[in-house]
Design an enzyme around this catalytic site. Structure first.
Site, PDB file in Angstrom:
ATOM      1  CE  LYS A 131      -4.168   1.486   2.408  1.00  0.00           C
ATOM      2  NZ  LYS A 131      -4.954   1.776   1.217  1.00  0.00           N
TER       3      LYS A 131
HETATM    4  N1  PPE Z   1      -7.678  -1.687  -2.752  1.00  0.00           N
HETATM    5  C1  PPE Z   1      -7.084  -0.476  -2.695  1.00  0.00           C
HETATM    6  C2  PPE Z   1      -6.374   0.028  -3.880  1.00  0.00           C
HETATM    7  C3  PPE Z   1      -7.171   0.273  -1.510  1.00  0.00           C
HETATM    8  O1  PPE Z   1      -6.586   1.459  -1.460  1.00  0.00           O
HETATM    9  C4  PPE Z   1      -7.883  -0.233  -0.401  1.00  0.00           C
HETATM   10  C5  PPE Z   1      -7.976   0.550   0.871  1.00  0.00           C
HETATM   11  C6  PPE Z   1      -8.484  -1.508  -0.520  1.00  0.00           C
HETATM   12  C7  PPE Z   1      -8.345  -2.206  -1.702  1.00  0.00           C
HETATM   13  C8  PPE Z   1      -9.236  -2.141   0.617  1.00  0.00           C
HETATM   14  O2  PPE Z   1      -8.366  -2.531   1.645  1.00  0.00           O
HETATM   15  P1  PPE Z   1      -8.837  -2.579   3.172  1.00  0.00           P
HETATM   16  O3  PPE Z   1      -9.033  -1.172   3.614  1.00  0.00           O
HETATM   17  O4  PPE Z   1      -7.722  -3.256   3.872  1.00  0.00           O
HETATM   18  O5  PPE Z   1     -10.093  -3.352   3.196  1.00  0.00           O
HETATM   19  N2  PPE Z   1      -7.987   1.964   0.718  1.00  0.00           N
HETATM   20  C9  PPE Z   1      -7.717   2.821   1.844  1.00  0.00           C
HETATM   21  C10 PPE Z   1      -7.512   4.257   1.418  1.00  0.00           C
HETATM   22  C11 PPE Z   1      -8.731   4.925   0.913  1.00  0.00           C
HETATM   23  C12 PPE Z   1      -8.590   6.411   0.744  1.00  0.00           C
HETATM   24  O6  PPE Z   1      -9.548   6.987   0.212  1.00  0.00           O
HETATM   25  O7  PPE Z   1      -7.575   7.010   1.137  1.00  0.00           O
HETATM   26  C13 PPE Z   1      -8.785   2.712   2.911  1.00  0.00           C
HETATM   27  O8  PPE Z   1      -9.879   2.229   2.659  1.00  0.00           O
HETATM   28  O9  PPE Z   1      -8.490   3.107   4.025  1.00  0.00           O
END
Ligand code: PPE
Length: 310
Positions: free
Chosen positions: A161
């Site tokens: 990330k």
């Molecule tokens: N894919 C991506 C690309 C992504 O950034 C997130 C989280 C997810 C999947 C889902 O992962 P999880 O949160 O572990 O279920 N994105 C983070 C950032 C969003 C933002 O707007 O900044 C979040 O949801 O915190």
């Protein structure tokens, strides 16, 4: 417009709490120039046991995994990073909110060749309601397939990330917003469904829940939570390659993410999905998800870390 840098409160920076407005970096901070940094998005919810951070240790672990992928050595232990999140959440006296730990390289040197830079860590916490209006949770959102391809696994690696990865997400999201949609669906370099710009994606057909394999999307913690809860509900779940037209003909579709939570998709590329309303399985999973994060179920107590005490 609210300015996020101008607030009361505390930010944890390199081991200590600093007043919100003083949590600054120099303009020559390496990460600001090249995007080599990693972050997390974590939520805490109000529960009968008081505010609890949801799946704190898993988020901390992913932060360390992301750093490892980018060859960054975080100068704290995972236990210290988890403790920092509890500490800053408590210091800001929040009941519910979002936590943003971020690892960045310092300003000791410029250039792509710079090595041995300081590795810094900040954790901020503030109230951040879901960025979709509350109605969207019930009626679902409109999505378009992005004209931008999701990162190939050997370009910037999707399991990290990392800050720089979000250029791709922001291009795709803004394209979708500019065309009147609420979110973009990213396809991988082979044309298969990958994820949203900040969410994982699921489809439901004939009662079976499907989501893309982890090879080309972030290992979402909400994704894992929803897969676990879906299995517990007796649903069949399949992790496999999904095509764009399979989403068109799905009975239901939804996004999952820490920030987005569980969000129904009612339309992709102008095609109605299912009945064009939140489907029954989406609604059920949404409901068990919110009950789980708010401590309204007895299942998985280890997923809830109280902010105060112990
Ligand atoms: N894919 C991506 C690309 C992504 O950034 C997130 C989280 C997810 C999947 C889902 O992962 P999880 O949160 O572990 O279920 N994105 C983070 C950032 C969003 C933002 O707007 O900044 C979040 O949801 O915190």
């Amino acid at each position: 417009m609210e300015n996020l840098s101008d607030r009361d409160g505390w930010i944890w920076q390199n081991g200590k709490l600093v007043p919100w407005r003083e949590a600054k970096v120099h303009v020559l901070t390496h990460t600001l120039h090249y995007g080599v940094g990693v972050f997390e998005g974590v939520r805490a919810y109000d529960t009968p046991r008081g505010p609890c951070i949801f799946r704190l240790d898993e988020h901390t672990r992913r932060l360390f995994d992301s750093a490892h992928i980018l060859d960054l050595e975080i100068p704290f232990t995972p236990a210290e990073v988890s403790a920092a999140q509890r500490e800053v959440f408590a210091a800001n006296e929040l009941k519910e909110g979002y936590l943003r730990p971020m690892v960045y390289l310092g300003a000791e040197a410029m250039g792509l060749r710079a090595k041995g830079l300081s590795v810094n860590l900040v954790v901020a916490a503030w109230p951040w309601p879901n960025y979709m209006d509350p109605e969207s949770r019930e009626v679902g959102i409109r999505v378009r397939t992005s004209s931008y391809t999701r990162h190939h696994v050997n370009i910037t690696m999707c399991k990290a990330k990392s800050n720089g990865n979000y250029i791709n997400s922001i291009l795709a999201l803004h394209e979708a917003l500019d065309s009147g949609c609420d979110e973009a669906l990213m396809l991988d370099n082979e044309g298969y469904v990958s994820e949203g710009t900040g969410e994982n994606v699921f489809v439901v057909r004939d009662g079976v829940v499907h989501t893309p394999e982890l090879t080309s999307c972030l290992a979402g913690i909400t994704r894992d939570t929803v897969l676990t809860l879906a299995r517990d509900e007796g649903l069949t779940v399949e992790e496999r390659r999904i095509t764009r037209d399979e989403v068109y003909i799905a009975d239901e579709a939804f996004f999952t993410g820490t920030a987005a939570e569980v969000l129904p998709i009612r339309e992709l590329d102008g095609r109605r999905i299912g009945t064009g309303a939140r489907g029954p399985i989406t609604e059920r999973l949404q409901s068990v998800y919110f009950d789980q994060v708010r401590g309204q179920r007895n299942t998985y107590p280890e997923w809830l870390t109280p902010v105060g005490g112990g």
